[in-house]
Design an enzyme around this catalytic site. Structure first.
Site, PDB file in Angstrom:
ATOM      1  N   LYS A 125       0.838  -1.203   0.000  1.00  0.00           N
ATOM      2  CA  LYS A 125       0.000   0.000   0.000  1.00  0.00           C
ATOM      3  C   LYS A 125       0.874   1.255   0.000  1.00  0.00           C
ATOM      4  CE  LYS A 125      -3.900  -2.424   2.046  1.00  0.00           C
ATOM      5  NZ  LYS A 125      -4.735  -2.770   3.214  1.00  0.00           N
ATOM      6  N   GLN A 185      -5.022  -1.658   9.474  1.00  0.00           N
ATOM      7  CA  GLN A 185      -4.890  -2.972   8.840  1.00  0.00           C
ATOM      8  C   GLN A 185      -5.436  -4.059   9.769  1.00  0.00           C
ATOM      9  OE1 GLN A 185      -3.900  -3.388   5.686  1.00  0.00           O
ATOM     10  NE2 GLN A 185      -4.002  -5.601   5.721  1.00  0.00           N
ATOM     11  N   ASP A 230     -11.261   2.527   3.598  1.00  0.00           N
ATOM     12  CA  ASP A 230     -11.480   1.073   3.514  1.00  0.00           C
ATOM     13  C   ASP A 230     -12.962   0.750   3.283  1.00  0.00           C
ATOM     14  OD1 ASP A 230      -9.454  -0.790   3.598  1.00  0.00           O
ATOM     15  OD2 ASP A 230      -9.149  -0.613   5.758  1.00  0.00           O
TER      16      ASP A 230
HETATM   17  N1  GUN Z   1      -6.898  -7.041   5.903  1.00  0.00           N
HETATM   18  C1  GUN Z   1      -7.120  -7.739   4.767  1.00  0.00           C
HETATM   19  N2  GUN Z   1      -7.672  -6.952   3.825  1.00  0.00           N
HETATM   20  C2  GUN Z   1      -7.803  -5.733   4.377  1.00  0.00           C
HETATM   21  C3  GUN Z   1      -8.298  -4.493   3.891  1.00  0.00           C
HETATM   22  O1  GUN Z   1      -8.760  -4.351   2.759  1.00  0.00           O
HETATM   23  N3  GUN Z   1      -8.236  -3.461   4.779  1.00  0.00           N
HETATM   24  C4  GUN Z   1      -7.757  -3.587   6.026  1.00  0.00           C
HETATM   25  N4  GUN Z   1      -7.763  -2.516   6.812  1.00  0.00           N
HETATM   26  N5  GUN Z   1      -7.292  -4.724   6.506  1.00  0.00           N
HETATM   27  C5  GUN Z   1      -7.313  -5.792   5.676  1.00  0.00           C
END
Ligand code: GUN
Length: 292
Positions: A53, A97, A120
């Protein structure tokens, strides 16, 4: 012969589009979009995702901030950081996350995030707005799936779409989006899950199957009709001594046997996966433009 849906190529193309937009935004006196990411502990998967990211932010000209906490961080400390980010005018959007350690209430964390910065799309306000078709941040995986369908011009109106899996982050939202008015949407959607009685028959009636249950190789050739479109959301890590990392990603679809029956199919890796990060970038750009 089936057509492979190349999520890697599409995601690269979208990144180029975003980078161009950022350039223009900044050239016109706008602010550089800024995404912040909170990570807790040292889960291998999470660290890899967060690194991707941050790198993707650089690629498109975003500013990014990574804030890391140790596994034993308290809920209060995390909530305090979230409040700080909610109030920080320089941060356009941020994410925490997941998964979080067991002593932290994930839902409480999600709900503490200002929904206007919830890139998100996990906050109940965004989920609710999405389900009634209002402008919102749509979560990354469903949004990436719809973008692939759009870019490949796959017909959805009046089609039978079967979603396997009912998770809050993929199954439910993608089902909701596929049934909405317009394109991609206007599909007749059925959601199957672990308690579905006649799953094979339902899948065989599908024009489009979205497999998001997290069971490697689950969808077999006898569950798919000729000419179906198959979207594989599975990314289970399976041991692979030949791989440098010691594992490889395996999808929910028995690709070798299912693909020959399909009109379109996504590979794993290189299908839905690469699209999820561009969805996050797109949401961040939206947040920066205050377009919501
Ligand atoms: N863990 C796995 N996929 C995601 C996501 O798209 N966002 C977040 N915050 N955590 C994740």
């Amino acid at each position: 012969m089936y057509q492979l849906i190349d999520g890697k190529a599409i995601s690269d193309q979208i990144k180029t589009e975003i980078a161009e937009e950022v350039k223009q935004l900044v050239a016109n006196g706008g602010k550089q979009p800024h995404l912040a990411v909170i990570i807790v502990g040292h889960d291998g998967g999470s660290e890899t995702y967060v690194a991707h990211k941050v790198k993707s932010c650089e690629q498109v000209g975003f500013k990014s901030t990574r804030v890391a906490f140790e596994e034993d961080v308290t809920e209060e400390m995390l909530l305090a950081k979230i409040q700080e980010m909610n109030q920080d005018a320089d941060i356009d959007g941020f994410i925490v996350q997941l998964p979080l350690p067991g002593h932290i209430d994930e839902q409480k964390i999600i709900e503490a995030i200002d929904y206007r910065k919830d890139v998100d799309g996990f906050h109940p306000v965004n989920v609710g707005r999405m389900s009634i078709g209002l402008p919102c941040f749509v979560s990354a995986t469903p949004s990436g799936i719809l973008e692939l369908i759009r870019r490949y011009g796959i017909p959805t109106r009046g089609k039978n779409c079967v979603v396997i899996g009912r998770s809050n982050i993929v199954g439910k939202p993608v089902a909701s989006l596929m049934m909405q008015k317009g394109y991609p949407g206007d599909a007749t959607v059925t959601v199957c899950h672990s308690r579905t009685a006649n799953l094979k028959e339902i899948c065989r009636s599908a024009d489009i199957i979205i497999a998001a249950l997290g069971s490697p190789g689950f969808l077999k050739e006898d569950m798919v009709k000729d000419g179906a479109v198959v979207i594989d959301v599975g990314t289970t890590r399976v041991e692979d001594a030949a791989a440098k990392s010691g594992f490889r990603l395996k999808g929910d679809v028995d690709f070798a046997n299912v693909a020959p029956k399909c009109s379109f199919i996504t590979p794993v890796p290189g299908g839905v996966g690469p699209m999820t990060i561009v969805s996050l970038l797109r949401n961040t750009l939206l947040a920066a433009k205050h377009n919501l």
